[in-house]
Design an enzyme around this catalytic site. Sequence first.
Site, mmCIF file in Angstrom:
data_model
loop_
_atom_site.group_PDB
_atom_site.id
_atom_site.type_symbol
_atom_site.label_atom_id
_atom_site.label_comp_id
_atom_site.label_asym_id
_atom_site.label_seq_id
_atom_site.Cartn_x
_atom_site.Cartn_y
_atom_site.Cartn_z
ATOM 1 N N ASN A 88 1.618 -31.300 24.129
ATOM 2 C CA ASN A 88 2.069 -31.538 22.757
ATOM 3 C C ASN A 88 3.398 -30.818 22.602
ATOM 4 O O ASN A 88 3.433 -29.595 22.486
ATOM 5 C CB ASN A 88 1.007 -30.985 21.785
ATOM 6 C CG ASN A 88 1.459 -31.067 20.337
ATOM 7 O OD1 ASN A 88 2.475 -31.676 20.026
ATOM 8 N ND2 ASN A 88 0.708 -30.439 19.446
ATOM 9 N N GLY A 129 -0.623 -20.876 19.845
ATOM 10 C CA GLY A 129 0.696 -20.235 19.884
ATOM 11 C C GLY A 129 0.648 -18.726 19.742
ATOM 12 O O GLY A 129 1.663 -18.081 19.508
ATOM 13 N N HIS A 141 -3.852 -32.313 13.680
ATOM 14 C CA HIS A 141 -3.469 -31.047 14.306
ATOM 15 C C HIS A 141 -3.399 -29.955 13.228
ATOM 16 O O HIS A 141 -3.023 -30.235 12.091
ATOM 17 C CB HIS A 141 -2.103 -31.200 15.001
ATOM 18 C CG HIS A 141 -1.762 -30.005 15.829
ATOM 19 N ND1 HIS A 141 -1.225 -28.871 15.280
ATOM 20 C CD2 HIS A 141 -1.922 -29.749 17.152
ATOM 21 C CE1 HIS A 141 -1.061 -27.969 16.246
ATOM 22 N NE2 HIS A 141 -1.472 -28.487 17.391
ATOM 23 N N GLU A 180 -9.329 -26.922 18.747
ATOM 24 C CA GLU A 180 -8.225 -25.964 18.791
ATOM 25 C C GLU A 180 -8.436 -24.894 17.723
ATOM 26 O O GLU A 180 -8.066 -25.095 16.559
ATOM 27 C CB GLU A 180 -6.894 -26.678 18.526
ATOM 28 C CG GLU A 180 -6.566 -27.751 19.545
ATOM 29 C CD GLU A 180 -5.073 -28.011 19.596
ATOM 30 O OE1 GLU A 180 -4.494 -27.846 20.668
ATOM 31 O OE2 GLU A 180 -4.483 -28.348 18.547
ATOM 32 N N GLU A 222 -1.363 -27.706 12.607
ATOM 33 C CA GLU A 222 -0.065 -27.538 11.940
ATOM 34 C C GLU A 222 0.117 -28.581 10.848
ATOM 35 O O GLU A 222 0.730 -28.330 9.814
ATOM 36 C CB GLU A 222 1.061 -27.596 12.982
ATOM 37 C CG GLU A 222 1.114 -26.282 13.767
ATOM 38 C CD GLU A 222 1.520 -26.428 15.220
ATOM 39 O OE1 GLU A 222 2.138 -27.437 15.581
ATOM 40 O OE2 GLU A 222 1.202 -25.507 16.000
ATOM 41 N N LYS A 259 5.508 -30.885 20.219
ATOM 42 C CA LYS A 259 5.812 -30.475 18.842
ATOM 43 C C LYS A 259 7.279 -30.793 18.507
ATOM 44 O O LYS A 259 7.807 -31.773 18.986
ATOM 45 C CB LYS A 259 5.458 -28.999 18.643
ATOM 46 C CG LYS A 259 4.006 -28.709 19.073
ATOM 47 C CD LYS A 259 3.517 -27.341 18.699
ATOM 48 C CE LYS A 259 2.081 -27.166 19.170
ATOM 49 N NZ LYS A 259 1.510 -25.882 18.786
ATOM 50 N N SER A 313 -3.193 -21.778 23.482
ATOM 51 C CA SER A 313 -2.707 -20.855 24.513
ATOM 52 C C SER A 313 -3.266 -21.132 25.908
ATOM 53 O O SER A 313 -3.552 -20.210 26.670
ATOM 54 C CB SER A 313 -2.967 -19.404 24.101
ATOM 55 O OG SER A 313 -2.294 -19.119 22.886
HETATM 56 P P1 PGA Z 1 -0.307 -23.686 22.297
HETATM 57 O O1 PGA Z 1 -0.495 -24.928 21.300
HETATM 58 O O2 PGA Z 1 -0.718 -24.158 23.664
HETATM 59 O O3 PGA Z 1 1.126 -23.316 22.197
HETATM 60 O O4 PGA Z 1 -1.233 -22.603 21.791
HETATM 61 C C1 PGA Z 1 -1.580 -25.801 21.405
HETATM 62 C C2 PGA Z 1 -1.494 -26.887 20.368
HETATM 63 O O5 PGA Z 1 -1.078 -26.613 19.239
HETATM 64 O O6 PGA Z 1 -1.828 -28.058 20.637
#
Ligand code: PGA
Length: 252
Positions: free
Chosen positions: A11, A174, A96, A168, A98, A13, A214
């Site tokens: 992803n 993140g 997601h 998630e 976010e 982003k 992560s």
């Molecule tokens: P990350 O993000 O691997 O940077 O923790 C995962 C995601 O948001 O899909």
Amino acid sequence: MSERLALMAGNWKMNLTAGRAAELAESVGRGSPDSGVEVMVAPPFTALSAVAEAVRELPIKLGAQNLYPAKEGAFTGEISGAMLRDLGVVYVILGHSERRHIMGESDDFIRDKVAAAQESGLIPVLCCGEKLEEREAGQTMEVIETQLEQGLKDISVPAPRDLVVAYEPVWAIGTGKTATPEIAQEVHGKIRDWLAGRYNKDLAKGVRILYGGSVKGSNVKALMAETDIDGALVGGASLSAEAFLPIVNYRL
Ligand code: PGA
């Protein structure tokens, strides 16, 4: 992981211009020949076309990060499922954290997006996950089951390939804090049980449930060793071939 084909999804982003995205997609595609897993990258909309071109002959599927749940019309700034299909997109990430927590998307809105994805012939990757305070209050499964119940309300899933779920935990995205394989497995197992109850056992057995938060080369093997973890949705570590390839090639 069992007989389900692992899916490793990047992803990207709001990162990478079209040229950089195409280069990265190509490096990932060239670096993962026959890794025995399915690989997907989800660039920003502006890079979809360039990435589609770059991976035309490579074993990489194209994903999108969002869509708007209408066929067409006066929705300034939005993108429809048909527009994505037209570019060769196969998967679309929906719900997601976010989008839920920064853009304020509701479960109902996400549900409409899942329906729109299906109508356009896209496979939804429906994300769910609890915040830290919800986990600490013992509400993890309550939160996830609500997200799934509402996100899949009146949605039929004819075959296991037609849906991907991504767990998630918000506190792991993140932050560098990965859920331990045991914590992730516990939730994945319960998501599979939920799918069996909501749909049926056969479907639940075949639907892939990805872990996200992560994920990196150093923790992917332990996560993938768990029975109900069928792949990863990777943010930060999907932004370079050096970091993403060890995840994609975790079996080699
Ligand atoms: P990350 O993000 O691997 O940077 O923790 C995962 C995601 O948001 O899909």
